[in-house]
Design an enzyme around this catalytic site. Sequence first.
Site, PDB file in Angstrom:
ATOM      1  N   ASP A 197      11.269 -27.714  24.663  1.00 14.76           N
ATOM      2  CA  ASP A 197      12.267 -28.670  25.137  1.00 14.76           C
ATOM      3  C   ASP A 197      11.658 -30.028  25.452  1.00 14.76           C
ATOM      4  OD1 ASP A 197      10.848 -27.654  27.302  1.00 14.76           O
ATOM      5  OD2 ASP A 197      12.581 -26.751  28.282  1.00 14.76           O
ATOM      6  N   ASN A 249      17.029 -19.998  38.618  1.00 17.83           N
ATOM      7  CA  ASN A 249      18.382 -19.546  38.275  1.00 17.83           C
ATOM      8  C   ASN A 249      18.382 -18.739  36.970  1.00 17.83           C
ATOM      9  OD1 ASN A 249      17.893 -21.519  36.397  1.00 17.83           O
ATOM     10  ND2 ASN A 249      19.618 -22.845  36.978  1.00 17.83           N
ATOM     11  N   GLU A 281      20.651 -23.270  30.713  1.00 18.22           N
ATOM     12  CA  GLU A 281      21.088 -23.021  32.084  1.00 18.22           C
ATOM     13  C   GLU A 281      22.145 -21.912  32.102  1.00 18.22           C
ATOM     14  OE1 GLU A 281      19.620 -24.449  34.471  1.00 18.22           O
ATOM     15  OE2 GLU A 281      19.085 -26.520  33.996  1.00 18.22           O
TER      16      GLU A 281
HETATM   17  C1  F6R Z   1       9.482 -25.624  30.417  1.00 18.80           C
HETATM   18  C2  F6R Z   1      10.800 -25.049  30.567  1.00 18.80           C
HETATM   19  C3  F6R Z   1      11.349 -24.494  31.841  1.00 18.80           C
HETATM   20  C4  F6R Z   1      10.309 -23.865  32.739  1.00 18.80           C
HETATM   21  C5  F6R Z   1      10.965 -23.295  34.006  1.00 18.80           C
HETATM   22  C6  F6R Z   1       9.963 -22.728  34.974  1.00 18.80           C
HETATM   23  O1  F6R Z   1       9.257 -26.080  29.104  1.00 18.80           O
HETATM   24  O2  F6R Z   1      11.492 -25.062  29.611  1.00 18.80           O
HETATM   25  O3  F6R Z   1      12.342 -23.557  31.510  1.00 18.80           O
HETATM   26  O4  F6R Z   1       9.644 -22.839  32.074  1.00 18.80           O
HETATM   27  O5  F6R Z   1      11.691 -24.315  34.641  1.00 18.80           O
HETATM   28  O6  F6R Z   1       9.177 -23.765  35.473  1.00 18.80           O
HETATM   29  P1  F6R Z   1       7.921 -23.489  36.406  1.00 18.80           P
HETATM   30  O7  F6R Z   1       6.883 -22.850  35.540  1.00 18.80           O
HETATM   31  O8  F6R Z   1       7.500 -24.861  36.863  1.00 18.80           O
HETATM   32  O9  F6R Z   1       8.377 -22.592  37.502  1.00 18.80           O
END
Ligand code: F6R
Length: 241
Positions: free
Chosen positions: A67, A136, A143
């Site tokens: 992403d 979440n 999402e």
């Molecule tokens: C990152 C991504 C997000 C993260 C998620 C967890 O490319 O797409 O989905 O993997 O927000 O983030 P952390 O590892 O910071 O808890």
Amino acid sequence: MRTYITEDYQAMSRRAAHIIAAQVHLNPACVLGLATGSTPIGMYKQLIEWYKAGDLDFSQVKSVNLDEYAGLAPTHDQSYRYFMQTNLFDHINIDPANTNVPSGLAADPAAECRRYNQVIRDLGGIDVQVLGMGHNGHIGFNEPGDAFELETHVVDLQESTINANARFFASRDDVPRQAMTMGIKSIMLARQILVVVSGEDKADIVKAAFTGPVTPHVPASILQMHPNVVLVGDKAAMSKL
Ligand code: F6R
């Protein structure tokens, strides 16, 4: 699903790095699906260390990231391209031309998503997709919602995600409101999925995603349907499984 529970974040990072390293050894021209966020940073550090020790060669590896924020230049320190350069690509011998991240500055983000889908297809799909997980249950920027999204698409970020990301920007107003993300179908088509989780604050969502019902309200729950998932977490994150 194969599950590894490690003592702490460092051990989790090492275990996950071993899984990526094994892939690179067995298939030097593999396609790695990569993630940003705090969780995989230790894994990337470990891979860099092994590369510097001469134990890993990324010269033929190709990568596709999950992403990118819409509207951020690759040089913006909060862009995911910048994250990948500074946390991995700049320190290993991957060919820059073989690294793919959606372009944050694309004039037409929807067209950029279509281009990105074609990039993944032209690479022959993803061998291992690394995933972190949001509180979440989001994976990539998929999402919670009423349906699973398919391929790479533009998303409006939810308030909770904007709030969680605000700490990385000068002010909450600077946090982009849109992103481009691989969809659930793009992720599920990866031949193997490596999920990394760390910390007690992830324990509830790990439990919901891997033992609860499969529902788009917990996007990561779809991973229960994938035939080849490896979940690597430290004992704090895995404590409620
Ligand atoms: C990152 C991504 C997000 C993260 C998620 C967890 O490319 O797409 O989905 O993997 O927000 O983030 P952390 O590892 O910071 O808890």
